[in-house]
Design a protein around this motif. Structure first.
Motif: not given
Lengths: 460, 460
Positions: A176, A178, A188, A191, A193-195, A198, B232, B456
């Motif tokens: 990850t 994150l 929280t 999500n 998708k924010e990693d 995605g 990214k 992604n």
């Protein structure tokens, strides 16, 4: 090119009485009053070279005090010494210390515990044992590539980061980017998708499924790369990071698979015995007595092939008390494996295992009870190789996945292989590090890996 | 052993009028009224084999409808066809469909966009382009091992999971077995002592520091394994997972380092040109016109070697307007690199870079302004190799680390290498995937990696 100790050992006669320059590290220094001996190793050869230095050298007093581990530059003459154990030595004309060592150098010329050396993994390659082990490791890796190159197998790099956790081969490490500290700070939900990718991603446990993709294009392929296990195992044979070889062959059934596996194991043993005679002799003498004989015997014999059912029958009829009762529906225990290799006095392929204890991708046999799997058991190491014919029939595969709760969604591409030009195909996996344990006689997997990763241990 | 198309192409004359059995996949099916042609590829050879099937076959009507992608078993006779482009064909006596394909098979015999093929990464190895690319990839990997084996380099597996983030080579992926969902649910702080390794761990960005450990024992060593970047980046040359080769040599200065790097690049090119003639001809024709000439020219010339200061002087004196003003204290921009390789009409080593823009481990030159670094620039690809002589002096290294805010604590073992028998030593890194782009002419790194990982995107 720089001269090497290996080259000198292989060609010393042509250097007789010649001047040479050599670099290396001091393994031992025996200083006398008017002369001294250094044992120098340069990493290219298992044996050291003896260097004689005499009072006449301007830095003689400094040389007398050279610490073990120091790096040196030697100019001198090769002198043949036919009556001594070593065939030649160097008489130093000039001896320069390049990088001194210290008296507290941890690797002294004495016996150190394996545990101590693990804590000094950055220095242990300088010991005889680890010089041998890591040299054999390098030779073994090359042998693997050579075996497959000669047979026109295509080498592929399977991905390391994967979104699939369908193999079910064990606990996985999560990957990850994150910000975990930020996530922890407040209440929280995550999500993914924010990693970075995605989605949730892991470190691979096997490159087999991707190797199947390539086999369906190139026929014969193999992977050789790192795989990961996040189990908190503290045994002598488990690590978190291990290298695996996974060949995969289209138009090949379980018999073809075993034929290649048998040739492969024999080739690897022969190649290492041929290319690392000094290292293997050392391991044979100091690590596992009878190692070389054990290995040569494997090369010279045909591997037995029996079904799981036959194996269980044999175990039941054996005049032996097992802690685990042999069972036709269950895995073999270590004691069973030991009995079988002893009974057949050599390596044994056990085939056609009950389907409920095997992976979803293994081909269901006509009896609908067993799958076309094979394990190779070897004396002294238990299971060395695991493989199978893969289920190439789309409908049967889908049914097996449903029965075993494997989600098809993420594996749409794997299903596609069965839709477009499917073939009977087979493959197996060999744990590189375990094979190296088998070849070297070293009993703890932490001692065949340069910088092993285990629970609570990620040093270096 | 199973017959292969490769073997047939290399030995077809000895098979004249003989019966053979062959397995493969249909690349094209041209059915006529009373006969038909299949182009069959079995993955072992770039070219397909033409198979003629006639009305007399009992399953002729089925064969007429074989879909592209189907797998087949062919029994038939080799017929030499000296007047046609292909030197021989197979006249089928029996043709069995092993695994049918479907009309919706995505890989039809026509031009597909690279983007489309990326989405079908599980099928694209069956196209001409990717057959060629991944075959060359496999040959290149083997060439790398062969180069180093012939020079007695020891191959080591650097660890993938690491606790060090000192290299500063870029953003890193974190590896964890913590239950992230549970952590998110409540307000807390993360205790990495509870994580799998008892500390924060990442995926490695480089195996260099560990290779230095081995070089200080084995003299000449190399790594070849995956490394990771969590940037990214969405460019044609960046991926998150890439394979790198990192040789490291003790008793070797920057000149030795460049000598090995130059020999290495030339060897890899020569070996690929020799072992993949069909694939390279295809790539030369359809991917990069002039590819083979470009590569051969590199093999035949000596690489230029200039210092960064000389390079900047050249750029300043050039009759050219640069967007970025050449600066003796700064990195070269892509436009500068392009100018230099054009000016010298070939590969250029740029050496001795300003120390402030280079890594802490590079050896400080006597001017105390520059370090013994080298970048290899090549026409058409910019920087292919980056390397340096390493700082072997403990005190100088410590000072550099302080100046660059590199924490010594985690690198105690790296410092130890300077305490015990330190040596002048050097090494470099070659990005395997970028080298493959250079060799194949393929412009997007996603198209030279079996299953590329980018932001992604972690499919397959």
């Amino acid at each position: 090119m720089k001269l090497s100790v290996k080259h000198l050992y292989q060609n010393y006669e042509q250097y007789q009485d010649k001047q040479i320059t050599l670099f290396g590290w001091v393994r031992a220094n025996r200083a006398q009053k008017t002369f001294g001996f250094l044992n120098v190793n340069d990493g290219t050869f298992f044996e050291t070279i003896q260097v004689v230095y005499e009072e006449s050298l301007s830095n003689f007093k400094t040389l007398q005090k050279i610490n073990v581990g120091a790096s040196v530059k030697i100019k001198g003459e090769i002198v043949l010494t036919p009556n001594r154990p070593q065939p030649f030595e160097i008489k130093a004309a000039a001896l320069e210390i390049i990088g001194e060592s210290r008296e507290d150098y941890p690797i002294q010329p004495k016996r150190h515990s394996r545990e101590f050396l693990r804590k000094n993994a950055h220095l242990r390659p300088r010991t005889n044992l680890f010089t041998a082990v890591f040299k054999v490791r390098s030779i073994l890796a090359q042998a693997i590539h050579n075996f497959f190159e000669a047979r026109d197998f295509i080498y592929l790099h399977a991905p390391i980061i994967t979104s699939s956790d369908a193999e079910g081969a064990g606990a996985m490490f999560q990957v990850t980017t994150l910000d975990l500290d930020a996530i922890a700070k407040k209440e929280t939900t995550i999500n993914f998708k924010e990693d970075f990718f995605g989605r949730k991603t892991n470190l691979t446990v096997s490159g087999q499924l991707q190797a199947e993709v390539f086999a369906q294009a190139f026929r014969d392929v193999y992977t050789f790369g790192p795989t990961f296990r996040a189990e908190k195992s503290h045994t002598m044979t488990h690590v978190s990071e291990l290298w695996m070889i996974e060949p995969e062959m289209a138009f090949a059934d379980l018999t073809d698979n075993m034929d290649v596996a048998e040739d492969f194991v024999k080739y690897l043993i022969s190649d290492v015995l041929e290319k690392a005679p000094e290292e293997m002799a050392f391991l044979n003498k100091f690590v596992e007595k009878g190692l070389i004989d054990k290995l040569k015997k494997v090369v010279d014999q045909s591997f037995t092939r029996i079904t799981h059912q036959e194996a269980v029958k044999l175990l039941k009829e054996a005049n032996e008390t097992f802690e685990n009762t042999p069972d036709g529906m269950m895995d073999l225990a270590t004691e069973h494996e030991k009995y079988l290799v002893k009974h057949f006095n050599g390596p044994v392929f056990v085939t056609d295992w009950p389907k409920d204890i095997k992976a979803f991708y293994m081909r269901v046999n006509d009896d609908n009870e067993t799958v076309g799997a094979m394990d190779l058991l070897v004396p002294g190491s238990g299971e060395l190789i695991g493989g199978s014919q893969r289920e190439e029939r789309e409908a049967v595969l889908r049914e097996r996945m449903r029965a075993m709760n494997v989600d098809e969604t993420d594996l749409w591409w794997y299903m596609d292989l069965r839709k477009y030009g499917s073939t009977p195909h087979s493959g197996f996996g060999l744990g590189f590090d375990r094979m190296l344990m088998y070849l070297t006689g070293v009993e703890n997997i932490r001692d065949v890996i340069p910088f092993p990763r285990t629970p609570n241990n990620c040093e270096f």
